[in-house]
Write a protein that holds these residues in place. Structure first.
Motif, PDB file in Angstrom:
ATOM      1  N   PHE A 125       0.858  -1.178   0.000  1.00 51.11           N
ATOM      2  CA  PHE A 125       0.000   0.000   0.000  1.00 51.11           C
ATOM      3  C   PHE A 125       0.901   1.237   0.000  1.00 51.11           C
ATOM      4  N   GLN A 126       0.907   1.918  -1.150  1.00 51.41           N
ATOM      5  CA  GLN A 126       1.794   3.075  -1.278  1.00 51.41           C
ATOM      6  C   GLN A 126       1.216   4.250  -0.509  1.00 51.41           C
TER       7      GLN A 126
ATOM      8  N   TYR B 295      12.050   6.453   6.833  1.00 49.74           N
ATOM      9  CA  TYR B 295      10.766   6.402   7.543  1.00 49.74           C
ATOM     10  C   TYR B 295      10.826   5.271   8.569  1.00 49.74           C
ATOM     11  N   LYS B 296      10.126   5.467   9.636  1.00 43.30           N
ATOM     12  CA  LYS B 296      10.000   4.426  10.669  1.00 43.30           C
ATOM     13  C   LYS B 296       8.511   4.214  10.980  1.00 43.30           C
TER      14      LYS B 296
ATOM     15  N   TYR C  16       1.569  -6.811  12.009  1.00 42.54           N
ATOM     16  CA  TYR C  16       0.898  -6.994  10.734  1.00 42.54           C
ATOM     17  C   TYR C  16       1.583  -6.293   9.564  1.00 42.54           C
ATOM     18  N   PHE C  17       2.287  -5.191   9.823  1.00 39.83           N
ATOM     19  CA  PHE C  17       2.845  -4.392   8.717  1.00 39.83           C
ATOM     20  C   PHE C  17       4.320  -4.090   8.961  1.00 39.83           C
ATOM     21  N   ARG C  18       4.994  -3.847   7.851  1.00 39.21           N
ATOM     22  CA  ARG C  18       6.345  -3.294   7.873  1.00 39.21           C
ATOM     23  C   ARG C  18       6.404  -2.180   6.840  1.00 39.21           C
TER      24      ARG C  18
ATOM     25  N   LEU D 270       3.644   0.660   2.605  1.00 39.29           N
ATOM     26  CA  LEU D 270       3.228  -0.193   3.716  1.00 39.29           C
ATOM     27  C   LEU D 270       3.036  -1.606   3.173  1.00 39.29           C
ATOM     28  N   VAL D 271       3.693  -2.604   3.774  1.00 40.06           N
ATOM     29  CA  VAL D 271       3.661  -3.983   3.293  1.00 40.06           C
ATOM     30  C   VAL D 271       3.033  -4.869   4.374  1.00 40.06           C
TER      31      VAL D 271
END
Length: 810
Positions: free
Chosen positions: A384-385, A402-403, A409-411, A426-427
C-alpha cells in the motif's frame, strides 16, 4: 410350497362351562412379487383341521388388513395369493410388513389369527430426486465447511434400502454419512482442502448411493461445484519495466505508451482500471494523463528538455472488487533534446545576503494521509503506497528514511525515486482477521538527515473490512421439544438461534428448511426466515407419527453465503382424541335356543388409536340379558357367550348395545348395537285343542264322507311346527279302527264303511299328532265315537191325520 415360510403355531384353548371357543395363531413369510395363485400355506393342515369339514363349517376370512390380497380355498384349506403383491405399495417405508388375517370356523366356533409377513426383495435401485446438483461455493470457504446433499430414496426396506454412499475421487472434498434413523442415511459434502478458482473454476463429482442387496443396486447423481470468485488476486502488469524515449517537441495528445495489467479474478474482481499513483505530483499531472480504461499515457502539455530530461511516473492498476486491490508500476519517460534553444546568459543578483550560519532544511510542511482502509482477504506481501513526506531542505537535510510504530501486521519499505525523493510503502506481513482486530492505529515517522535529525509523524488508521469467512453457529448443540398432537396451525414449536461473527450482510442470519426436508414435512412445519421460529403449518397426529426430525439451515447474506445445518427433534405427545372402535364378528345368523351356557355367539374386538392410558379400553353392556363378555388371549378381544338357557318361545331376539370406553381424561366412548337372533329347536310337542274328543255319527252313513276332525298346534316355528296326523294302531286288534281313516295334513276323519247302531253302538281310538322336527315330537289324544240309531218309523193319527213318526235312539 417352494416358499420361504415360517409357520409357528400357538394354541390357546379357552374352556367354558358347557361350550368352548378355540384360538390359534399362525405366522407365514412370503417374498413379494409372488405370482398370482402362489400358495402361502395350508392353514387347515397346520391347524390340524379336517379339510372335509371346511365348507360345512364356513371356513373363511372374516377380518383382515389385506383381505383382497389373499383367498382361502375351502376344499383344501390352502391360503393363496390374489394377484401380484408389491411390498412397497402395501407397506410403504415400514420396517416390517405384516398382513393380519382373521380366520373363522363354526360349529364349534374357532378363531384363528394368521400373520403373513411380506419379505422384501431387492427390486428397486436407489434414486436421487435430481439427475444433477449444482453447488456454488466461494473460494474463501474454509476447510471443514459442510454442505448437506439430498439423500437418495430406495422403496426397498431393511438391508435392501440405501446403506452407504461413495464419492468420486477428488482433491478438495470428502464425504460424511449421517444416519437419520427413519429418514435414512444423509450424505454431507465436506471441504477438506481450500478452493482456488484461479486454478480450478469447476469441479465435477459423482455421488453414488448403494443399497445392501446382493449384489447391491446403485444410483448416482452428478454434482457440479462452481467455485465462486473472491477478490484474492492483485492486478499484475504484463511488463516488468516501462521505459520510453520521447522527443521534447512531441505534440500535445501524443500517446506515449500503453501499460497493461491483468487480474486472475473474474467479474468486477478481475476488471482493471488505471490511475496515477498517490505520489504523482501536480506538475506531472499537468504534463501527463492516463486513460483509466486502456492504460494509455497521453501527453497533455509541452515538454522542455532544458527544464527536465527524465520523468518517472507511478501508474496504479486497481481492480473493481468491493475491497479493491492495487498494484503500482513506475513508467520512465526519457526526454530527447532537439535544437530548439539559442544560448542565453542570465544574471541573478541577490538584494539580501544570506548569513553563513543559516541552516538548510527548514521544514515547511508535511503532507500526510490520515486513514487507510484494507480488507481481511488481503494476502501477506500486499503493498500500500503512502504519500511521501516533503521537506523543503535539500541534500542530506531532506527526508532520508521512515520508521513505523511496532506492529505484527505491517512493515515499512522505502522506494528511492531520485529527484522525487523517498516514498514509503506499507507492506502486509501477517493475515488480517476482523473478528480478532477490527481496526488498528499505526504511526509513521519521517526523518531527515540533519544532525540532529528533524522528524514529522503521521497517524495511519487501518479499518479491517469484513469478508464472509464465518459460517453461522447455532447457540445450542441440540434442540428437542415436545408438542401435543392437537397443536393448532400457527403454533410456535420452538425457536432456533444462530449467530455469525461477520458483520453487515455477512453477519445477518436467515433460516430455512434444509434441502433434505421432504414434501410431507414441509406441509407440517415451516420456519420463519428472520426469527428462526419453527411453526406448525399442518395437522399433527400422534397415531401417524410420534416424532419428527427436521433439518434447519442457517445461512448468512454474503455474496457467496455460508450455511450451517442443525437437526431439531419434535416429539408428539398423545392426547385422547380417538374414541374406541368396536368390531363385531358374528358367526351365524342365529343361535339355537338349546345352546348350552358358555356357547360363543360372536367375537368382539375393541381398539383405540391412542397410546398408553388413552388407548386402554374396557367393553361392557347391560347385565339383564343372558350373555356376558369373556376376555380372550388376544388383547382387547372378547367372546360374547351365553350365561343361561335360552327359550325362543319366550324371547326370540336380543338387541345388545355394546359400549367401549377408554381410560383417558376425559374418557371417550363409542357404542355398537348387535342383534342376536335365537333360532328354534324342536322342543315343543304338538298340543290338541281338546282332550278327549267326543263325536256322534249317524248310522247308515255313506262311506268316504267326513265325519269329524281333530286339530293340534305346535309352539315351534318352521318345520318344527308343521303337524301331521295318524290313527294309532298299536298292533292290538281294534276292529273299529278299520271303519275310519284320517287326513294326515288337516286332521279330518272320514268313514271307510257305514256304521250300524245295532252292531256298533260306541268305540274309541287314539289319534297321534307329530311335528316335522328332527327328531320329531308327538302327542296322542283319545277320540270317543257314538253311533246314532235311526229306528223304524211308526204311524199315528192326529186329528184324523196319519203321521210318520221317527224316534231317535242313542
Amino acid at each position: 410350497f417352494l416358499l420361504n415360510l415360517n409357520a409357528k403355531l400357538a394354541f390357546i384353548a379357552v374352556a367354558m362351562l358347557f361350550g368352548r371357543a378355540v384360538w390359534a395363531q399362525i405366522r407365514y413369510s412370503i417374498s413379494e412379487e409372488q405370482k398370482d395363485g402362489a400358495a402361502v400355506g395350508n392353514i387347515a393342515k397346520d391347524l390340524g383341521i379336517d379339510h372335509r369339514t371346511l365348507k360345512e363349517r364356513g371356513f373363511r376370512i372374516v377380518s383382515t388388513s389385506g383381505e383382497s390380497m389373499f383367498s382361502l380355498n375351502q376344499n383344501d384349506g390352502v391360503l393363496y395369493v390374489n394377484g401380484k403383491i408389491d411390498r412397497e405399495d402395501v407397506c410403504e417405508r415400514s420396517i416390517q410388513c405384516l398382513i393380519n388375517l382373521k380366520i373363522a370356523l363354526e360349529n364349534p366356533l374357532e378363531i384363528h389369527y394368521v400373520i403373513v409377513e411380506i419379505l422384501d426383495v431387492n427390486d428397486h435401485s436407489p434414486l436421487f430426486p435430481e439427475n444433477e446438483k449444482r453447488l456454488e461455493i466461494g473460494e474463501s470457504a474454509l476447510p471443514g465447511a459442510r454442505y448437506p446433499l439430498q439423500a437418495a430414496r430406495d422403496p426397498d426396506s431393511g438391508s435392501n434400502s440405501v446403506q452407504t454412499y461413495k464419492l468420486s475421487h477428488n482433491d478438495n472434498f470428502r464425504l460424511e454419512i449421517k444416519d437419520r434413523e427413519e429418514d435414512g442415511k444423509i450424505p454431507i459434502l465436506i471441504l477438506h482442502k481450500p478452493l482456488d478458482r484461479e486454478v480450478t473454476k469447476n469441479i465435477k463429482l459423482v455421488l453414488t448411493a448403494l443399497d445392501g442387496g446382493r449384489p447391491p443396486k446403485s444410483g448416482s447423481i452428478e454434482i457440479f461445484v462452481d467455485v465462486q470468485d473472491i477478490n484474492d488476486n492483485v492486478p499484475v502488469f504484463t511488463k516488468e519495466a516501462y521505459t520510453i524515449t520521447l522527443n521534447e517537441n512531441a505534440p500535445v495528445g501524443t500517446t506515449i505508451v500503453q501499460v497493461n495489467a491483468t487480474d486472475l479474478d473474474e467479474g468486477k474482481n478481475g476488471e482493471v482500471v488505471y490511475a496515477f499513483g498517490n505520489n504523482v505530483n501536480y506538475n506531472l499531472r499537468r504534463l501527463f494523463e492516463v486513460n483509466s480504461i486502456t492504460g494509455e499515457i497521453i501527453l497533455t502539455d509541452r515538454l522542455d528538455f532544458e527544464m527536465k530530461d527524465k520523468y518517472e511516473i507511478d501508474i496504479q492498476a486497481s481492480d473493481k472488487g468491493i475491497v479493491p486491490h492495487a498494484t503500482v508500476k513506475s513508467v520512465i519517460i526519457k526526454i530527447v533534446d532537439v535544437n530548439d534553444n539559442a544560448p542565453e546568459i542570465e544574471v541573478t543578483s541577490f538584494s539580501n545576503a544570506i548569513p553563513e550560519d543559516s541552516r538548510p532544511g527548514t521544514t515547511v510542511a508535511l503532507i500526510s494521509v490520515t486513514d487507510l482502509d484494507s480488507g481481511e482477504t488481503v494476502l501477506p506481501g500486499a503493498r500500500f503506497q503512502l504519500q511521501a513526506a516533503r521537506d523543503p531542505d535539500s541534500g542530506s537535510n531532506s527526508v532520508q528514511t521512515y520508521k513505523l510504530s511496532h506492529t505484527d501486521y505491517f512493515r515499512i519499505e522505502i522506494i528511492d525515486r531520485d529527484e522525487d525523493g523517498k516514498a514509503p510503502v506499507l507492506v502486509l506481513q501477517k493475515p488480517l482477521d476482523r473478528e480478532i482486530t477490527k481496526s488498528m492505529k499505526l504511526q509513521m515517522t519521517a526523518l531527515d538527515g540533519g544532525r540532529p535529525p528533524k522528524s514529522g509523524t503521521m497517524d495511519i488508521v487501518i479499518d479491517v473490512l469484513d469478508i464472509n469467512d464465518n459460517a453461522p453457529d447455532f447457540t445450542k448443540a441440540t434442540y428437542t421439544v415436545t408438542l401435543n398432537e392437537n397443536a393448532h396451525v400457527g403454533t410456535v414449536a420452538l425457536r432456533v438461534n444462530a449467530t455469525d461473527l461477520d458483520e453487515g450482510q455477512n453477519g445477518e442470519v436467515v433460516y430455512s428448511l434444509g434441502h433434505n426436508v421432504n414434501y410431507k414435512l414441509r406441509k407440517l412445519f415451516d420456519v420463519n426466515p428472520i426469527t428462526g421460529e419453527i411453526i406448525v403449518t399442518g395437522l399433527l397426529d400422534f397415531e401417524i407419527k410420534d416424532k419428527y426430525q427436521i433439518d434447519i439451515q442457517a445461512s448468512d447474506k454474503g455474496i457467496v453465503p455460508l450455511t450451517t445445518d442443525q437437526i431439531i427433534t419434535i416429539k408428539i405427545a398423545d392426547i385422547n382424541d380417538n374414541p374406541p372402535q368396536i368390531e363385531v364378528t358374528s358367526f351365524s345368523s342365529a343361535i339355537p335356543e338349546d345352546s348350552k351356557p358358555g356357547t360363543t355367539v360372536a367375537l368382539i374386538s375393541v381398539s383405540d388409536l391412542d397410546s398408553e392410558i388413552n388407548g386402554r379400553v374396557t367393553c361392557s353392556f347391560p347385565e339383564d340379558i343372558p350373555f356376558k363378555l369373556m376376555p380372550s388371549s388376544q388383547e382387547n378381544t372378547y367372546s360374547l357367550v351365553t350365561t343361561s338357557s335360552l327359550d325362543r318361545e319366550t324371547i326370540s331376539c336380543y338387541d345388545i348395545t355394546l359400549e367401549a370406553k377408554d381410560a383417558g381424561q376425559p374418557p371417550l366412548s363409542s357404542v355398537k348395537s348387535i342383534t342376536v337372533q335365537v333360532s328354534d329347536v324342536n322342543d315343543n310337542s304338538p298340543e290338541f285343542s281338546f282332550s278327549p274328543y267326543a263325536f256322534y255319527v249317524m248310522e247308515n252313513n255313506a262311506p268316504g264322507k267326513n265325519l269329524f276332525s281333530v286339530s293340534a298346534s305346535d309352539k315351534d316355528t318352521g318345520e318344527n311346527s308343521v303337524v301331521s296326523y295318524q290313527i294309532w294302531r298299536d298292533g292290538v286288534e281294534n276292529k273299529y279302527t278299520s271303519f275310519i281313516n284320517i287326513n294326515s295334513e288337516n286332521g279330518e276323519i272320514y268313514a271307510l264303511k257305514s256304521f250300524d247302531f245295532e252292531t256298533v253302538k260306541t268305540f274309541q281310538f287314539q289319534v297321534v299328532a307329530t311335528d316335522s322336527g328332527t327328531p320329531s315330537l308327538s302327542s296322542n289324544v283319545t277320540v270317543n265315537v257314538w253311533t246314532v240309531d235311526l229306528w223304524v218309523p211308526t204311524y199315528c193319527t192326529l186329528h184324523g191325520i196319519e203321521l210318520e213318526k221317527y224316534m231317535l235312539k242313542l
